[in-house]
Design an enzyme around this catalytic site. Structure first.
Site, PDB file in Angstrom:
ATOM      1  N   CYS A  11      45.495  36.828  23.758  1.00  0.00           N
ATOM      2  CA  CYS A  11      44.982  35.610  24.382  1.00  0.00           C
ATOM      3  C   CYS A  11      43.532  35.802  24.813  1.00  0.00           C
ATOM      4  O   CYS A  11      42.691  34.926  24.601  1.00  0.00           O
ATOM      5  CB  CYS A  11      45.855  35.218  25.569  1.00  0.00           C
ATOM      6  N   GLY A  29      39.040  34.902  36.719  1.00  0.00           N
ATOM      7  CA  GLY A  29      39.569  35.615  37.867  1.00  0.00           C
ATOM      8  C   GLY A  29      40.139  36.975  37.535  1.00  0.00           C
ATOM      9  O   GLY A  29      40.927  37.519  38.315  1.00  0.00           O
ATOM     10  N   VAL A  39      45.342  31.581  42.595  1.00  0.00           N
ATOM     11  CA  VAL A  39      44.391  31.917  43.643  1.00  0.00           C
ATOM     12  C   VAL A  39      43.206  32.715  43.110  1.00  0.00           C
ATOM     13  O   VAL A  39      42.064  32.527  43.558  1.00  0.00           O
ATOM     14  CB  VAL A  39      45.105  32.676  44.789  1.00  0.00           C
ATOM     15  N   ASP A  40      43.428  33.595  42.150  1.00  0.00           N
ATOM     16  CA  ASP A  40      42.340  34.445  41.655  1.00  0.00           C
ATOM     17  C   ASP A  40      41.232  33.626  41.009  1.00  0.00           C
ATOM     18  O   ASP A  40      40.048  33.795  41.317  1.00  0.00           O
ATOM     19  CB  ASP A  40      42.878  35.474  40.664  1.00  0.00           C
ATOM     20  N   SER A  41      41.595  32.744  40.098  1.00  0.00           N
ATOM     21  CA  SER A  41      40.574  31.961  39.405  1.00  0.00           C
ATOM     22  C   SER A  41      39.898  30.967  40.338  1.00  0.00           C
ATOM     23  O   SER A  41      38.716  30.657  40.174  1.00  0.00           O
ATOM     24  CB  SER A  41      41.180  31.230  38.198  1.00  0.00           C
ATOM     25  N   CYS A  67      53.548  34.144  29.663  1.00  0.00           N
ATOM     26  CA  CYS A  67      53.350  32.775  30.148  1.00  0.00           C
ATOM     27  C   CYS A  67      54.067  31.731  29.309  1.00  0.00           C
ATOM     28  O   CYS A  67      54.483  30.694  29.832  1.00  0.00           O
ATOM     29  CB  CYS A  67      51.860  32.466  30.248  1.00  0.00           C
TER      30      CYS A  67
END
Length: 364
Positions: free
Chosen positions: A101, A125, A11-13, A197
């Site tokens: 990253c 984001g 949702v953020d990005s 991740c």
């Protein structure tokens, strides 16, 4: 501006990309394929590199009406982030792969490629703010302290900040989700990614064991007496309390914590909580979010050594040999080599370094 919006599928990005479009930029979305063998669905996968995530990112781009591409950076990610992570644990250090990253992938590989393709900036984001200061662009904490990600962005250089956009820096997370619903983005209530991740099941020790194998050794107390055994020093971090496999209780009956990790002789040292106290650290490979401080300068600052840790008052001394010595105003616990220490001037990020050594406030 021509802006490349990094879209993870969350949702953020998605909202960040929507705001960039609304601001009038010429936006192109890109999803980074970072796993050579991604999980098909998020069920059982805790990161942001699943096939479902790439589809969610594409659907969001379709709603926004922007071009969308998938960039395969799996090999670069494996070499610069995953292999570094394994090597650091094998050496007895505690790395933060999110910083690596951001440094090596999102604001090196991606930004470099974006600029080469004619884009002016990369938008993400992340919850942080880039503001214009008296000496150029500055990185600042986000307005939402619960979501602030300035710590993991503390590796960005002044040049990278010139081409970075963080549209969510002034927003709280609840408002982002509400905005996503208003915009018709299907990811509005999608759970956040968490943990590391590239370790889909969250089992870091198992992930490392598969790559490093069994390396049994001893768990000893501060007097050198053997109190247990282990399958590999990579299964431990400084300050760890649980899972120590100690067969002999402490004489005072109090819990014991990991104080030292020595991969060379496969030895893990445990002791009382107070022995974790650290007065100072030496950081190497500093990266400055602006003009580097003069050599031999002393900076009164706030220091943070965890992504969501509490900043503490400190004094940093910068040497001309690429070393930063940081002395804390009060002893700290759970500080480990390999962690990043990020220095702040109020809400502004001054820079960061990787902790190389620590100084104990209490003799073990």
């Amino acid at each position: 501006m021509r802006v490349l919006a990094a879209m993870s599928g969350g949702v953020d990005s998605a909202v960040a990309a929507a705001r960039l479009v609304e601001a009038g930029h010429d936006v192109t979305g890109v999803h980074l394929a970072l796993s050579a063998n991604p999980q098909s669905f998020r069920t059982g996968a805790r990161g942001c590199c699943t096939i479902e995530d790439s589809r969610d990112a594409r659907r969001a781009a379709d709603v926004l009406g922007i071009p969308f591409y998938v960039w395969d950076l799996a090999e670069r990610f494996r070499a610069d982030v995953v292999e570094d992570f394994v090597a650091e644990y094998a050496a007895g250090r505690t790395p933060n792969p999110c910083l690596r990253c951001n440094e090596k992938i999102k604001f090196a590989a991606v930004l470099d490629r974006a600029l080469a393709l004619g884009f002016d900036a990369v938008g993400t984001g992340h919850y942080a703010r880039v503001l214009d200061g008296p000496r150029g662009r500055e990185l600042h904490r986000a307005a939402d302290p619960e979501k602030d990600q300035s710590y993991v962005l503390g590796v960005l250089t002044a040049t990278q900040l010139e081409h970075a956009l963080f549209p969510l820096g002034d927003t709280v997370k609840a408002d982002v989700r509400d905005e996503a619903e208003r915009r018709g983005l299907a990811v509005a209530r999608k759970p956040d990614s968490h943990d590391i991740c590239f370790i889909a099941d969250g089992d870091t020790a198992g992930f490392l064991r598969d790559r490093l194998g069994s390396e049994p050794g001893e768990v000893v107390d501060t007097a050198g007496a053997v109190v247990g055994t282990h399958d590999g020093t990579y299964g431990f971090t400084i300050g760890q309390r649980k899972g120590l496999r100690i067969g002999t209780p402490a004489a005072d009956g109090k819990p014991r914590y990991v104080l030292d990790i020595s991969p060379v002789d496969r030895r893990v040292t445990v002791g009382p909580r107070e022995a974790l106290a650290v007065d100072a650290v030496t950081g190497v490979a500093p990266r400055w979010c602006g003009a580097p401080p003069p050599a031999s300068s002393r900076l009164s600052c706030l220091a943070q050594f965890r992504a969501h840790g509490t900043p503490v008052e400190a004094v940093a001394t910068v040497s001309d040999a690429g070393v930063v010595d940081v002395a804390f105003a009060a002893p700290q616990q759970g500080v480990a080599p390999g962690q990043a220490i990020v220095l702040y001037d109020g809400a502004r990020v001054v820079g960061s370094a990787t902790i190389d050594t620590t100084g104990s406030a209490v003799s073990a």
